[in-house]
Design a protein around this motif. Sequence first.
Motif, PDB file in Angstrom:
ATOM      1  N   CYS A  73       0.845  -1.200   0.000  1.00 45.18           N
ATOM      2  CA  CYS A  73       0.000   0.000   0.000  1.00 45.18           C
ATOM      3  C   CYS A  73       0.882   1.252   0.000  1.00 45.18           C
ATOM      4  O   CYS A  73       1.810   1.362   0.803  1.00 45.18           O
ATOM      5  CB  CYS A  73      -0.916  -0.008   1.222  1.00 45.18           C
ATOM      6  SG  CYS A  73      -1.961   1.461   1.339  1.00 45.18           S
ATOM      7  N   CYS A  76      -0.057   3.127   3.624  1.00 48.04           N
ATOM      8  CA  CYS A  76       0.229   2.599   4.961  1.00 48.04           C
ATOM      9  C   CYS A  76       1.339   1.541   4.968  1.00 48.04           C
ATOM     10  O   CYS A  76       1.682   1.028   6.034  1.00 48.04           O
ATOM     11  CB  CYS A  76      -1.037   2.018   5.591  1.00 48.04           C
ATOM     12  SG  CYS A  76      -1.577   0.468   4.849  1.00 48.04           S
ATOM     13  N   CYS A 122      -4.519  -0.180  -0.166  1.00 45.06           N
ATOM     14  CA  CYS A 122      -4.976  -1.462   0.375  1.00 45.06           C
ATOM     15  C   CYS A 122      -6.482  -1.532   0.512  1.00 45.06           C
ATOM     16  O   CYS A 122      -7.077  -2.598   0.451  1.00 45.06           O
ATOM     17  CB  CYS A 122      -4.312  -1.735   1.712  1.00 45.06           C
ATOM     18  SG  CYS A 122      -4.761  -0.559   3.011  1.00 45.06           S
ATOM     19  N   CYS A 126      -8.029   4.196   3.012  1.00 43.43           N
ATOM     20  CA  CYS A 126      -6.873   3.882   3.867  1.00 43.43           C
ATOM     21  C   CYS A 126      -6.353   5.183   4.478  1.00 43.43           C
ATOM     22  O   CYS A 126      -6.126   6.165   3.785  1.00 43.43           O
ATOM     23  CB  CYS A 126      -5.763   3.211   3.061  1.00 43.43           C
ATOM     24  SG  CYS A 126      -4.208   3.079   3.979  1.00 43.43           S
ATOM     25  N   ASN A 138      -4.841   3.269  10.368  1.00 42.84           N
ATOM     26  CA  ASN A 138      -5.963   2.339  10.220  1.00 42.84           C
ATOM     27  C   ASN A 138      -6.204   1.571  11.516  1.00 42.84           C
ATOM     28  O   ASN A 138      -7.282   1.037  11.743  1.00 42.84           O
ATOM     29  CB  ASN A 138      -5.689   1.341   9.096  1.00 42.84           C
ATOM     30  CG  ASN A 138      -5.595   2.020   7.745  1.00 42.84           C
ATOM     31  OD1 ASN A 138      -6.441   2.824   7.391  1.00 42.84           O
ATOM     32  ND2 ASN A 138      -4.535   1.704   7.012  1.00 42.84           N
TER      33      ASN A 138
HETATM   34 ZN   LIG Z   1      -3.159   1.092   3.240  1.00 46.74          ZN
END
Ligand SMILES: [Zn+2]
Length: 162
Positions: A73, A76, A122, A126, A138
């Motif tokens: 991602c 993140c 993702c 996010c 998250n």
């Molecule tokens: Zn993410």
Amino acid sequence: MPHKLPDESHLVVDVTRLDREGETLEGVTGEIVALDERFVKSVGGVEYSLFAQALGSELLVRGRVSQRFELVCSRCNEVFEHEAVIPDFTTSVEIDENTQFADLTDEVRESIILTLPAYPVCREGCKGLCARCGKNLNEGPCGCAEESGDSRWGALDALNLK
Ligand SMILES: [Zn+2]
Ligand SMILES: [Zn+2]
């Protein structure tokens, strides 16, 4: 009877054995996409369900191809699974009476890679990482969020106002 492809490391249509009415070819190739990089890894081979028909000097192929990936991602940094699906893959290959095999490997590989997002995410929404403490937001808020406003931007705003 559907025939096996001659070599699983390629996605190849055996033109000489193709039914005159066209034929559906289904299966999973070997690892023909074979990406193994920091942010993108292919998992397994290409699943295909393609209808192939020789019409005059052209072999027409259309159908569905898909490939699973593990992506990182861009917000993140978590690894997540992604399936690249092309529901309407279409190609035509010039053939003549001497053509035995039509190799679709490169075209399928390139088409699949082109579907990969430049900035994979993702999940929708996010929240990414806190720019200050690096916590994955998250998983919940970090302490930084409690300070109202970000002092760095505050300083920048003050400069711009002069
Ligand atoms: Zn993410
Ligand atoms: Zn933080």
